[in-house]
Design a protein around this motif. Structure first.
Motif, PDB file in Angstrom:
ATOM      1  N   CYS A 250      13.129   9.308   0.802  1.00 43.08           N
ATOM      2  CA  CYS A 250      13.467   9.853  -0.523  1.00 43.08           C
ATOM      3  C   CYS A 250      14.584  10.905  -0.405  1.00 43.08           C
ATOM      4  O   CYS A 250      14.796  11.467   0.668  1.00 43.08           O
ATOM      5  CB  CYS A 250      12.231  10.487  -1.147  1.00 43.08           C
ATOM      6  SG  CYS A 250      10.892   9.312  -1.427  1.00 43.08           S
ATOM      7  N   PRO A 251      15.256  11.181  -1.526  1.00 43.51           N
ATOM      8  CA  PRO A 251      16.325  12.194  -1.485  1.00 43.51           C
ATOM      9  C   PRO A 251      15.793  13.554  -1.042  1.00 43.51           C
ATOM     10  O   PRO A 251      14.632  13.873  -1.250  1.00 43.51           O
ATOM     11  CB  PRO A 251      16.800  12.270  -2.941  1.00 43.51           C
ATOM     12  CG  PRO A 251      16.325  11.030  -3.594  1.00 43.51           C
ATOM     13  CD  PRO A 251      15.085  10.612  -2.876  1.00 43.51           C
ATOM     14  N   MET A 252      16.688  14.363  -0.426  1.00 46.13           N
ATOM     15  CA  MET A 252      16.291  15.675   0.110  1.00 46.13           C
ATOM     16  C   MET A 252      17.105  16.797  -0.496  1.00 46.13           C
ATOM     17  O   MET A 252      18.129  16.557  -1.122  1.00 46.13           O
ATOM     18  CB  MET A 252      16.548  15.699   1.607  1.00 46.13           C
ATOM     19  CG  MET A 252      15.439  15.129   2.400  1.00 46.13           C
ATOM     20  SD  MET A 252      15.780  15.430   4.124  1.00 46.13           S
ATOM     21  CE  MET A 252      14.134  15.407   4.759  1.00 46.13           C
ATOM     22  N   GLY A 253      16.692  17.999  -0.220  1.00 42.98           N
ATOM     23  CA  GLY A 253      17.393  19.192  -0.709  1.00 42.98           C
ATOM     24  C   GLY A 253      16.346  20.156  -1.218  1.00 42.98           C
ATOM     25  O   GLY A 253      15.221  19.756  -1.529  1.00 42.98           O
ATOM     26  N   ASP A 328      17.428   8.590  18.754  1.00 45.18           N
ATOM     27  CA  ASP A 328      16.247   8.439  19.609  1.00 45.18           C
ATOM     28  C   ASP A 328      14.990   8.161  18.797  1.00 45.18           C
ATOM     29  O   ASP A 328      13.992   7.670  19.331  1.00 45.18           O
ATOM     30  CB  ASP A 328      16.014   9.727  20.421  1.00 45.18           C
ATOM     31  CG  ASP A 328      17.170  10.009  21.368  1.00 45.18           C
ATOM     32  OD1 ASP A 328      17.505   9.110  22.157  1.00 45.18           O
ATOM     33  OD2 ASP A 328      17.752  11.111  21.296  1.00 45.18           O
ATOM     34  N   GLY A 329      14.991   8.561  17.532  1.00 42.82           N
ATOM     35  CA  GLY A 329      13.807   8.349  16.698  1.00 42.82           C
ATOM     36  C   GLY A 329      14.167   8.484  15.228  1.00 42.82           C
ATOM     37  O   GLY A 329      15.161   9.125  14.881  1.00 42.82           O
ATOM     38  N   VAL A 330      13.340   7.871  14.376  1.00 41.16           N
ATOM     39  CA  VAL A 330      13.573   7.912  12.930  1.00 41.16           C
ATOM     40  C   VAL A 330      12.375   8.588  12.269  1.00 41.16           C
ATOM     41  O   VAL A 330      11.226   8.258  12.562  1.00 41.16           O
ATOM     42  CB  VAL A 330      13.761   6.484  12.363  1.00 41.16           C
ATOM     43  CG1 VAL A 330      13.751   6.491  10.826  1.00 41.16           C
ATOM     44  CG2 VAL A 330      15.067   5.875  12.881  1.00 41.16           C
ATOM     45  N   VAL A 331      12.671   9.540  11.371  1.00 41.03           N
ATOM     46  CA  VAL A 331      11.607  10.165  10.577  1.00 41.03           C
ATOM     47  C   VAL A 331      11.850   9.811   9.115  1.00 41.03           C
ATOM     48  O   VAL A 331      12.950  10.016   8.600  1.00 41.03           O
ATOM     49  CB  VAL A 331      11.594  11.704  10.747  1.00 41.03           C
ATOM     50  CG1 VAL A 331      10.567  12.331   9.807  1.00 41.03           C
ATOM     51  CG2 VAL A 331      11.281  12.081  12.201  1.00 41.03           C
ATOM     52  N   GLU A 332      10.838   9.250   8.498  1.00 37.47           N
ATOM     53  CA  GLU A 332      10.958   8.918   7.082  1.00 37.47           C
ATOM     54  C   GLU A 332      10.212   9.952   6.258  1.00 37.47           C
ATOM     55  O   GLU A 332       9.025  10.213   6.498  1.00 37.47           O
ATOM     56  CB  GLU A 332      10.378   7.524   6.812  1.00 37.47           C
ATOM     57  CG  GLU A 332      10.281   7.227   5.313  1.00 37.47           C
ATOM     58  CD  GLU A 332      10.509   5.765   4.963  1.00 37.47           C
ATOM     59  OE1 GLU A 332      10.412   4.909   5.864  1.00 37.47           O
ATOM     60  OE2 GLU A 332      10.791   5.497   3.784  1.00 37.47           O
ATOM     61  N   MET A 333      10.911  10.534   5.275  1.00 41.31           N
ATOM     62  CA  MET A 333      10.224  11.448   4.363  1.00 41.31           C
ATOM     63  C   MET A 333       9.952  10.714   3.050  1.00 41.31           C
ATOM     64  O   MET A 333      10.878  10.270   2.379  1.00 41.31           O
ATOM     65  CB  MET A 333      11.074  12.682   4.055  1.00 41.31           C
ATOM     66  CG  MET A 333      10.311  13.653   3.148  1.00 41.31           C
ATOM     67  SD  MET A 333      11.353  14.832   2.252  1.00 41.31           S
ATOM     68  CE  MET A 333      11.975  13.835   0.909  1.00 41.31           C
ATOM     69  N   THR A 334       8.670  10.563   2.729  1.00 43.76           N
ATOM     70  CA  THR A 334       8.338   9.998   1.420  1.00 43.76           C
ATOM     71  C   THR A 334       7.706  11.087   0.571  1.00 43.76           C
ATOM     72  O   THR A 334       6.892  11.879   1.060  1.00 43.76           O
ATOM     73  CB  THR A 334       7.383   8.792   1.535  1.00 43.76           C
ATOM     74  OG1 THR A 334       6.318   9.133   2.410  1.00 43.76           O
ATOM     75  CG2 THR A 334       8.080   7.566   2.055  1.00 43.76           C
ATOM     76  N   LEU A 335       8.096  11.129  -0.675  1.00 35.07           N
ATOM     77  CA  LEU A 335       7.477  12.084  -1.593  1.00 35.07           C
ATOM     78  C   LEU A 335       6.163  11.490  -2.076  1.00 35.07           C
ATOM     79  O   LEU A 335       6.052  10.262  -2.256  1.00 35.07           O
ATOM     80  CB  LEU A 335       8.412  12.370  -2.773  1.00 35.07           C
ATOM     81  CG  LEU A 335       9.671  13.169  -2.424  1.00 35.07           C
ATOM     82  CD1 LEU A 335      10.617  13.258  -3.618  1.00 35.07           C
ATOM     83  CD2 LEU A 335       9.313  14.580  -1.944  1.00 35.07           C
ATOM     84  N   GLN A 336       5.187  12.362  -2.301  1.00 37.96           N
ATOM     85  CA  GLN A 336       3.866  11.890  -2.741  1.00 37.96           C
ATOM     86  C   GLN A 336       3.996  11.026  -3.993  1.00 37.96           C
ATOM     87  O   GLN A 336       4.716  11.380  -4.922  1.00 37.96           O
ATOM     88  CB  GLN A 336       2.983  13.085  -3.062  1.00 37.96           C
ATOM     89  CG  GLN A 336       2.082  13.448  -1.918  1.00 37.96           C
ATOM     90  CD  GLN A 336       1.356  14.751  -2.178  1.00 37.96           C
ATOM     91  OE1 GLN A 336       1.238  15.190  -3.306  1.00 37.96           O
ATOM     92  NE2 GLN A 336       0.900  15.369  -1.106  1.00 37.96           N
ATOM     93  N   ALA A 337       3.279   9.910  -3.984  1.00 41.41           N
ATOM     94  CA  ALA A 337       3.231   9.003  -5.139  1.00 41.41           C
ATOM     95  C   ALA A 337       4.542   8.271  -5.388  1.00 41.41           C
ATOM     96  O   ALA A 337       4.754   7.742  -6.480  1.00 41.41           O
ATOM     97  CB  ALA A 337       2.772   9.725  -6.404  1.00 41.41           C
ATOM     98  N   CYS A 338       5.443   8.257  -4.407  1.00 38.08           N
ATOM     99  CA  CYS A 338       6.636   7.406  -4.531  1.00 38.08           C
ATOM    100  C   CYS A 338       6.265   6.045  -3.960  1.00 38.08           C
ATOM    101  O   CYS A 338       6.311   5.818  -2.750  1.00 38.08           O
ATOM    102  CB  CYS A 338       7.816   7.995  -3.762  1.00 38.08           C
ATOM    103  SG  CYS A 338       9.229   6.869  -3.788  1.00 38.08           S
TER     104      CYS A 338
END
Ligand code: BJ8
Length: 385
Positions: A250-253, A328-338
């Motif tokens: 999801c978008p960040m900031g 070396d690695g991927v981190v996915e940020m998902t917002l709750q309920a997306c």
């Protein structure tokens, strides 16, 4: 000689507070008679507003300040980006929302789509009907018609004619902006990268709140030159051994910078963002020759957001960035309920697993209560890289 830990503050600081500092600039623009369009999504073609000599501003909120107020109307179990944005609208706490003469929403995810209905009760809202397929002739025709409908709405609301010539000029300017931001984040292909992921994000996010185009491109160019020169002079801010992380989702900031911070506090460095704050919107150029409306439509419909089904362009970009930035690695940020990103996380994990790239999904919201838990999970992930 290598000099360690130079933070290059003067280059980054003008972007770090850009959202806050932009409030005053926006008021001055309004006072001078400029029209303002607020938008929420990367699919919204800013070229249309630029060609009409309007100011465009991103309205996606990034804090939990107004969520309590929003939850009086919206369900608590809804994406924080939607609740927060709606909360800022009904409380008039966001000057950008307040100053927007027209707000452009889009049929991306269900939550946003339904929130826009409520927003339309108090604000001047236009909804773009975004098809959820990218390659069928029907989807392309619908989307092109939607770009025309948006152009006509802008012409009517602001009593201005948008010519093809003005559209071509806007495409050219937006391309230049994309090219420069891409050149900026591609500096982190170097080993070690010349800046932390937190610094990179400040520029990518902050550049949205620079409203004078000439000043904006000059500042991005200055950031590129300063970072490159410092690096060539031997200055290093990141250890050569730091595992290199790509962030997707999801978008960040705003408050979600906490995710980048916990990754970097654990000893890794974020080198690339495959999200709407980063490469998703800067990676490709819009075609400049030919019919500008068709070019704009063709450009935007190819954005690889999880609302698309299927969504091959996200995988393609992800693969390319992983390789280009030696990830070396991927981190996915998902917002709750997306739901779209949360469901697609399974396919992303499987895809990266097949390529042998470690993957971690972190779900979060706009609060700060989960920082300890995020830090524990990020720490364990970085340690095993
Ligand atoms: S192109 S990522 S900006 S839709 S609001 S989908 S987080 S549940 S923001 Fe987005 Fe456009 Fe796609 Fe980019 Fe999920 Fe929340 Fe919906 Fe969201």
């Amino acid at each position: 000689m290598i000099k360690v830990k130079t933070e290059l503050p003067e280059v980054f600081d003008s972007f770090a507070d850009a959202r806050q500092q932009g409030f005053l600039a926006m008021k001055e623009l309004k006072d001078s008679g400029k029209g303002v369009v607020g938008q929420f999504c990367t699919y919204t073609p800013q070229e249309i507003f630029m060609a009409a000599d309007l100011v465009t501003v991103g309205l996606c909120s990034t804090s939990d300040e107004t969520i309590k107020e929003a939850e009086k109307v919206l369900p608590a179990n809804l994406c924080p980006l939607i609740k927060s944005s709606y909360g800022f609208a009904i409380t008039d706490k966001c000057p950008y929302m307040y100053f927007s003469d027209l707000i452009v929403g889009e049929t991306t995810c269900d939550g946003k789509k339904k929130m826009y209905e409520l927003l339309g009760e108090t604000k001047n809202v236009h909804i773009l009907e975004l098809p959820h397929k990218q390659d069928t002739p029907e989807a392309k025709a619908l989307w092109r018609a939607e770009i025309v409908r948006l152009k006509e709405r802008v012409e009517k609301d602001f009593d201005i004619e948008i010519t093809d010539e003005k559209l071509r000029e806007a495409i050219h300017k937006r391309n230049m902006e994309r090219r420069l931001l891409k050149e900026f984040y591609e500096l982190s292909t170097m080993t070690p990268p010349p800046m932390t992921g937190q610094r990179q994000l400040q520029v990518l996010f902050g550049s949205q709140f620079k409203f004078n185009w000439e000043d904006k491109v000059a500042e991005i160019q200055h950031a590129i030159d300063s970072v490159r020169t410092a690096y060539e002079n031997g200055e290093r801010t990141v250890s050569e051994d730091a595992p290199r992380i790509l962030v997707t989702g999801c978008p960040m900031g705003g408050v979600t910078e906490k995710v980048v911070k916990v990754i970097e506090d654990a000893g890794a460095v974020v080198v690339a963002y495959e999200n709407c704050t980063g490469a998703k919107q800067m990676d490709r150029q819009c075609k400049e020759d030919g019919d500008p409306i068709t070019n704009i439509a063709d450009h935007y419909i190819q954005i690889g957001c999880s609302v698309m089904t299927p969504n091959p362009n996200r995988m393609e970009l992800l693969d390319r960035l992983c390789q280009q930035f030696s990830v070396d690695g991927v981190v996915e940020m998902t917002l709750q309920a997306c739901h779209t990103y949360a469901v697609e996380a399974y396919s992303i994990r499987r895809h990266l697993h097949e390529k042998g790239i470690p993957y971690l999904q972190l779900e979060t919201d706009y609060g700060t209560a989960d920082i300890g838990q995020l830090a524990t999970r990020a720490g364990a992930f970085v340690e095993m890289l």
